[in-house]
Design an enzyme around this catalytic site. Structure first.
Site, PDB file in Angstrom:
ATOM      1  N   SER A 147     -26.932  -6.368 -30.010  1.00 57.99           N
ATOM      2  CA  SER A 147     -28.170  -5.800 -29.603  1.00 57.99           C
ATOM      3  C   SER A 147     -29.006  -5.075 -30.357  1.00 57.99           C
ATOM      4  CB  SER A 147     -27.904  -4.890 -28.400  1.00 57.99           C
ATOM      5  OG  SER A 147     -27.545  -5.901 -27.253  1.00 57.99           O
TER       6      SER A 147
ATOM      7  N   SER B 173     -21.570  -5.707 -31.010  1.00 55.14           N
ATOM      8  CA  SER B 173     -22.835  -6.006 -30.238  1.00 55.14           C
ATOM      9  C   SER B 173     -23.887  -6.303 -31.313  1.00 55.14           C
ATOM     10  CB  SER B 173     -23.251  -4.806 -29.468  1.00 55.14           C
ATOM     11  OG  SER B 173     -24.518  -5.138 -28.870  1.00 55.14           O
TER      12      SER B 173
ATOM     13  N   GLY C  47     -16.503 -12.758 -12.266  1.00 56.60           N
ATOM     14  CA  GLY C  47     -16.499 -11.234 -12.711  1.00 56.60           C
ATOM     15  C   GLY C  47     -17.785 -10.847 -12.913  1.00 56.60           C
ATOM     16  N   GLY C  48     -17.983  -9.757 -13.759  1.00 53.38           N
ATOM     17  CA  GLY C  48     -19.241  -9.177 -13.636  1.00 53.38           C
ATOM     18  C   GLY C  48     -20.356  -9.996 -14.234  1.00 53.38           C
TER      19      GLY C  48
ATOM     20  N   THR D 293      -9.310 -17.022  -9.616  1.00 51.84           N
ATOM     21  CA  THR D 293      -8.534 -16.338  -8.419  1.00 51.84           C
ATOM     22  C   THR D 293      -9.740 -16.703  -7.332  1.00 51.84           C
ATOM     23  OG1 THR D 293      -7.875 -14.562  -9.882  1.00 51.84           O
ATOM     24  CG2 THR D 293      -7.748 -14.026  -7.457  1.00 51.84           C
TER      25      THR D 293
ATOM     26  N   ASP E 115     -29.803  -9.719 -16.923  1.00 55.43           N
ATOM     27  CA  ASP E 115     -28.965 -10.919 -16.996  1.00 55.43           C
ATOM     28  C   ASP E 115     -29.135 -12.291 -16.436  1.00 55.43           C
ATOM     29  OD1 ASP E 115     -26.926  -9.703 -18.980  1.00 55.43           O
ATOM     30  OD2 ASP E 115     -25.782  -8.971 -17.445  1.00 55.43           O
TER      31      ASP E 115
ATOM     32  N   LYS F 232     -20.897  -1.835 -16.574  1.00 50.59           N
ATOM     33  CA  LYS F 232     -22.086  -2.237 -15.872  1.00 50.59           C
ATOM     34  C   LYS F 232     -22.020  -1.893 -14.375  1.00 50.59           C
ATOM     35  CE  LYS F 232     -23.321  -6.029 -18.860  1.00 50.59           C
ATOM     36  NZ  LYS F 232     -23.668  -7.578 -18.854  1.00 50.59           N
TER      37      LYS F 232
HETATM   38  P1  NAP Z   1     -14.984 -10.232 -16.437  1.00 51.97           P
HETATM   39  O1  NAP Z   1     -15.729  -9.202 -15.584  1.00 51.97           O
HETATM   40  O2  NAP Z   1     -13.915  -9.673 -17.057  1.00 51.97           O
HETATM   41  O3  NAP Z   1     -14.580 -11.502 -15.773  1.00 51.97           O
HETATM   42  C1  NAP Z   1     -13.899 -12.580 -16.162  1.00 51.97           C
HETATM   43  C2  NAP Z   1     -13.920 -13.935 -15.454  1.00 51.97           C
HETATM   44  O4  NAP Z   1     -13.438 -14.834 -16.453  1.00 51.97           O
HETATM   45  C3  NAP Z   1     -13.453 -13.669 -14.286  1.00 51.97           C
HETATM   46  O5  NAP Z   1     -13.823 -14.763 -13.446  1.00 51.97           O
HETATM   47  C4  NAP Z   1     -11.880 -14.459 -14.558  1.00 51.97           C
HETATM   48  O6  NAP Z   1     -11.021 -15.097 -13.561  1.00 51.97           O
HETATM   49  C5  NAP Z   1     -12.270 -15.475 -15.548  1.00 51.97           C
HETATM   50  N1  NAP Z   1     -11.119 -15.927 -16.643  1.00 51.97           N
HETATM   51  C6  NAP Z   1     -10.828 -15.238 -17.735  1.00 51.97           C
HETATM   52  N2  NAP Z   1      -9.937 -15.864 -18.319  1.00 51.97           N
HETATM   53  C7  NAP Z   1      -9.953 -17.237 -17.745  1.00 51.97           C
HETATM   54  C8  NAP Z   1      -9.168 -18.247 -18.045  1.00 51.97           C
HETATM   55  N3  NAP Z   1      -8.178 -18.323 -19.096  1.00 51.97           N
HETATM   56  N4  NAP Z   1      -9.305 -19.158 -17.301  1.00 51.97           N
HETATM   57  C9  NAP Z   1     -10.068 -19.246 -16.144  1.00 51.97           C
HETATM   58  N5  NAP Z   1     -10.725 -18.145 -15.941  1.00 51.97           N
HETATM   59  C10 NAP Z   1     -10.739 -16.953 -16.534  1.00 51.97           C
HETATM   60  O7  NAP Z   1     -16.021 -10.597 -17.744  1.00 51.97           O
HETATM   61  P2  NAP Z   1     -17.635 -10.773 -17.434  1.00 51.97           P
HETATM   62  O8  NAP Z   1     -18.246  -9.480 -17.528  1.00 51.97           O
HETATM   63  O9  NAP Z   1     -17.769 -11.671 -16.302  1.00 51.97           O
HETATM   64  O10 NAP Z   1     -17.730 -11.729 -18.832  1.00 51.97           O
HETATM   65  C11 NAP Z   1     -17.536 -13.247 -18.909  1.00 51.97           C
HETATM   66  C12 NAP Z   1     -18.017 -13.750 -20.169  1.00 51.97           C
HETATM   67  O11 NAP Z   1     -19.550 -13.923 -20.075  1.00 51.97           O
HETATM   68  C13 NAP Z   1     -17.630 -12.974 -21.264  1.00 51.97           C
HETATM   69  O12 NAP Z   1     -17.166 -13.806 -22.324  1.00 51.97           O
HETATM   70  C14 NAP Z   1     -19.141 -12.331 -21.815  1.00 51.97           C
HETATM   71  O13 NAP Z   1     -19.126 -12.288 -23.278  1.00 51.97           O
HETATM   72  C15 NAP Z   1     -19.917 -13.356 -21.295  1.00 51.97           C
HETATM   73  N6  NAP Z   1     -21.375 -12.701 -21.172  1.00 51.97           N
HETATM   74  C16 NAP Z   1     -22.301 -13.126 -21.836  1.00 51.97           C
HETATM   75  C17 NAP Z   1     -23.697 -12.705 -21.664  1.00 51.97           C
HETATM   76  C18 NAP Z   1     -24.762 -13.370 -22.314  1.00 51.97           C
HETATM   77  O14 NAP Z   1     -25.840 -12.628 -22.424  1.00 51.97           O
HETATM   78  N7  NAP Z   1     -24.630 -14.444 -23.281  1.00 51.97           N
HETATM   79  C19 NAP Z   1     -24.065 -11.937 -20.715  1.00 51.97           C
HETATM   80  C20 NAP Z   1     -22.739 -11.241 -19.782  1.00 51.97           C
HETATM   81  C21 NAP Z   1     -21.558 -11.886 -20.198  1.00 51.97           C
HETATM   82  P3  NAP Z   1     -10.084 -14.165 -12.633  1.00 51.97           P
HETATM   83  O15 NAP Z   1     -10.985 -13.485 -11.766  1.00 51.97           O
HETATM   84  O16 NAP Z   1      -9.138 -15.053 -11.948  1.00 51.97           O
HETATM   85  O17 NAP Z   1      -9.493 -13.184 -13.476  1.00 51.97           O
END
Ligand code: NAP
Length: 268
Positions: free
Chosen positions: A17, A15, A129-130, A153, A102, A66
């Site tokens: 942060s 992190s 996702g989240g 999905t 966010d 979260k």
């Molecule tokens: P999460 O809840 O685990 O959700 C992951 C998402 O990615 C799901 O929609 C999943 O689809 C999809 N996915 C994973 N692998 C994939 C692939 N190979 N092809 C297509 N879709 C795929 O994770 P999250 O919390 O939403 O975080 C997502 C990303 O956002 C992370 O990389 C995180 O680092 C980034 N993020 C950045 C910030 C920032 O401040 N810049 C803040 C928050 C998050 P399925 O539902 O089909 O599995």
């Protein structure tokens, strides 16, 4: 003794942060201690309880807690309620209160730092996702002409979109020949070097479009795909800094300047 803050996650060693909040505290001349806390996967609540008992005043919450943080809080902000997730805990004002910064972090990066106005634009949000869940309320509120949520999905995209009026959910295969002014990648595909199953970039991006990948600090296949088609693109470093600044504002009542911190983060 400095006021105590932390980021709680698992894993959390990566992190940025603590570094970001140290820069904010220095710029605002505040004496703050901000540490990383790795909570055991089955002990988020106990970890926050212990931090509160040790005079912890506030915490950021990251993967995978979260949603648990949302449940932990006695009450939450409107934007956390819409996101059904909390990334900012306030622990020094009675019962635990939660917020989610966010969405505003993404919007501020797009509109203030990158000068991309969302109102009236056609927007595609990839992922359900989240992260997608956290930013969707803010994207809706920004007044896009069209807002589609696409996910591998597809049912998850439909379920998520159904919560927000005027938003449609689908799979990537359903995108057909639609063109977008903004495509936000809220998937974690880039972390494993993958690209969601998108149509050709020439079809997907309207003239003058912008591509945004929330993953930061690396060149993802999505960024390469967009840039190869001549599309302007950004990683999520600005969102990271802006959501942190909003948390800092919630805790301390002052919004730190983000420009120097973002520039230093990008330099590495
Ligand atoms: P999460 O809840 O685990 O959700 C992951 C998402 O990615 C799901 O929609 C999943 O689809 C999809 N996915 C994973 N692998 C994939 C692939 N190979 N092809 C297509 N879709 C795929 O994770 P999250 O919390 O939403 O975080 C997502 C990303 O956002 C992370 O990389 C995180 O680092 C980034 N993020 C950045 C910030 C920032 O401040 N810049 C803040 C928050 C998050 P399925 O539902 O089909 O599995």
């Amino acid at each position: 003794m400095p006021d105590r803050y932390a980021v709680i996650g698992n894993p959390v060693a990566h992190s940025k942060s603590p570094w970001i909040h140290a820069q904010f505290a220095r710029a605002c001349a505040l004496d703050i201690e901000y540490t990383r806390i790795e909570a055991p996967l089955d002990a988020f609540s106990a970890t926050v309880d212990a931090f509160r008992a040790a005079a912890g005043r506030g915490a950021n919450v990251t993967l995978p807690f979260k949603q648990e943080a949302f449940i932990y809080c006695a009450s939450v902000s409107e934007r956390a309620r819409e996101a059904r997730a909390v990334n900012t805990l306030v622990l020094d004002r009675g019962e635990p209160w939660g917020d989610n910064t966010d969405g505003v972090g993404l919007l501020r990066d797009l509109e203030s730092n990158l000068r991309f106005e969302l109102r009236g634009r056609r927007v595609l949000l990839m992922g359900a996702g989240g992260a997608a869940q956290a930013v969707l309320p803010a994207l809706c509120a920004a007044g896009p002409a069209r807002l589609i949520v696409a996910n591998r999905t597809s049912d998850k995209a439909r379920t998520l979109a159904a919560r927000f009026e005027g938003t449609t959910g689908c799979g990537y295969e359903d995108l057909g020949g639609d063109a977008f002014d903004l495509v936000v990648n809220a998937t974690s595909a880039g972390l494993v070097g993958e690209l969601p199953a998108l149509p050709s970039a020439q079809v997907l991006f309207a003239p003058g479009a912008f591509a945004y990948d929330m993953v930061y600090g690396r060149d993802t296949p999505f960024l390469s795909y967009a840039r190869a088609a001549g599309v302007r693109a950004s990683d999520g470093a600005g969102m990271l800094v802006e959501q942190a600044a909003e948390s800092f504002l919630v805790w301390r009542g002052v919004r730190p300047d983000t420009r120097a911190v973002l520039a230093a983060l990008r330099k590495g």
